[in-house]
Design an enzyme around this catalytic site. Sequence first.
Site, PDB file in Angstrom:
ATOM      1  N   ASP A  72      98.913  86.302  24.740  1.00  0.00           N
ATOM      2  CA  ASP A  72      99.488  87.413  25.521  1.00  0.00           C
ATOM      3  C   ASP A  72      99.338  87.282  27.037  1.00  0.00           C
ATOM      4  OD1 ASP A  72     100.591  88.692  23.414  1.00  0.00           O
ATOM      5  OD2 ASP A  72      99.048  90.228  23.211  1.00  0.00           O
ATOM      6  N   LYS A 119     102.230  82.627  28.251  1.00  0.00           N
ATOM      7  CA  LYS A 119     102.692  81.234  28.085  1.00  0.00           C
ATOM      8  C   LYS A 119     104.193  81.182  27.789  1.00  0.00           C
ATOM      9  CE  LYS A 119      99.807  80.564  24.699  1.00  0.00           C
ATOM     10  NZ  LYS A 119      98.965  81.779  24.795  1.00  0.00           N
ATOM     11  N   THR A 120     104.588  81.929  26.759  1.00  0.00           N
ATOM     12  CA  THR A 120     105.991  81.911  26.337  1.00  0.00           C
ATOM     13  C   THR A 120     106.896  82.413  27.446  1.00  0.00           C
ATOM     14  OG1 THR A 120     105.102  82.508  24.182  1.00  0.00           O
ATOM     15  CG2 THR A 120     107.488  82.516  24.397  1.00  0.00           C
TER      16      THR A 120
END
Length: 297
Positions: free
Chosen positions: A26, A29-30
Amino acid sequence: VEDVSEDSPEDLEPRPPVVVVMGHVDHGKTSILDALRKANVADGEAGGITQHIGAYMVKLEGGERVVFVDTPGHEAFTGLRARGASMTDVAVLVVAADDGVMPQTVEALNHARAAGVPIIVAMNKMDKEGADPEKVMRQLAEHEVIPEEWGGNTMFVPVSAHTGLGLDDLLEMLALQTEILELKANPQRRGKGIVVESRLDRGRGPVATVLVQNGTFNQGDTVVVGSATGRLRAIVDENSVQHRTAGPSIPFELLGLDSVPEAGQEIFAVENEKQARDIVRYRKDMEREQGAEAKKR
Ligand code: GDP
């Protein structure tokens, strides 16, 4: 970090860096990977549907290329480490500037350190009210990751995946770090790579994402990975575009294997099918022997 000591220096050419983005769940990264990807000029050229294959290439404004590995959990990273290798050249450690350092931040840090790859710290979520980059720096300094501003040698960059703040700086730092590393490979030799991801696709059979470590894979090559073999029917990138070849640092999707390989396994092109069969037979015999040994114990 590929050993190219077997190649003569005149055959070596610069190759793009392979970057892994790590950090606590959370922390973004994405979101950072998505944001970087949107800024990618190469994507616009392709115009196709991008699919998740576990690694992709970003072309920077200056023409430099950076390859990002976005395989979840970094299993491959860990598996490779056990064998003293690593498929990545640089690690971006994402720390949410509001939360600060968390257990998985430290875990990721330790992985990167054990693999001996340089770290760039991305202090994310700078748009948030409670963002405190100083705190992140202090906390990481306690783990001996010292910012350049404080006389250390680690680059820290404040970013926001949401507003886009600092993402250019991050890419610039990656380009800088790459220059320092002087990454080289020999595109002339037969292809050798690492499996980043794999799965059995209902329609297409075994599918693997391969990251080329050295040499060049060509369509039609016979390859061996673990005890799987096959001919390179197609070399496909994350935009579903087909290529005839894939050189150093390039990720591609591989179709045409006779079974599903494991992430972290080494893949290489061989001279011909007979050689492939010999290697596979030898490996299967070894597996059986080891299995029998294990039963005796
Ligand atoms: P991951 O688990 O590290 O991949 O984190 P994600 O990218 O899934 O992000 C986790 C959450 O943080 C999501 O709700 C994102 O929308 C949010 N997030 C990520 N980056 C930012 C940022 O720069 N600013 C803010 N405000 N939220 C962010």
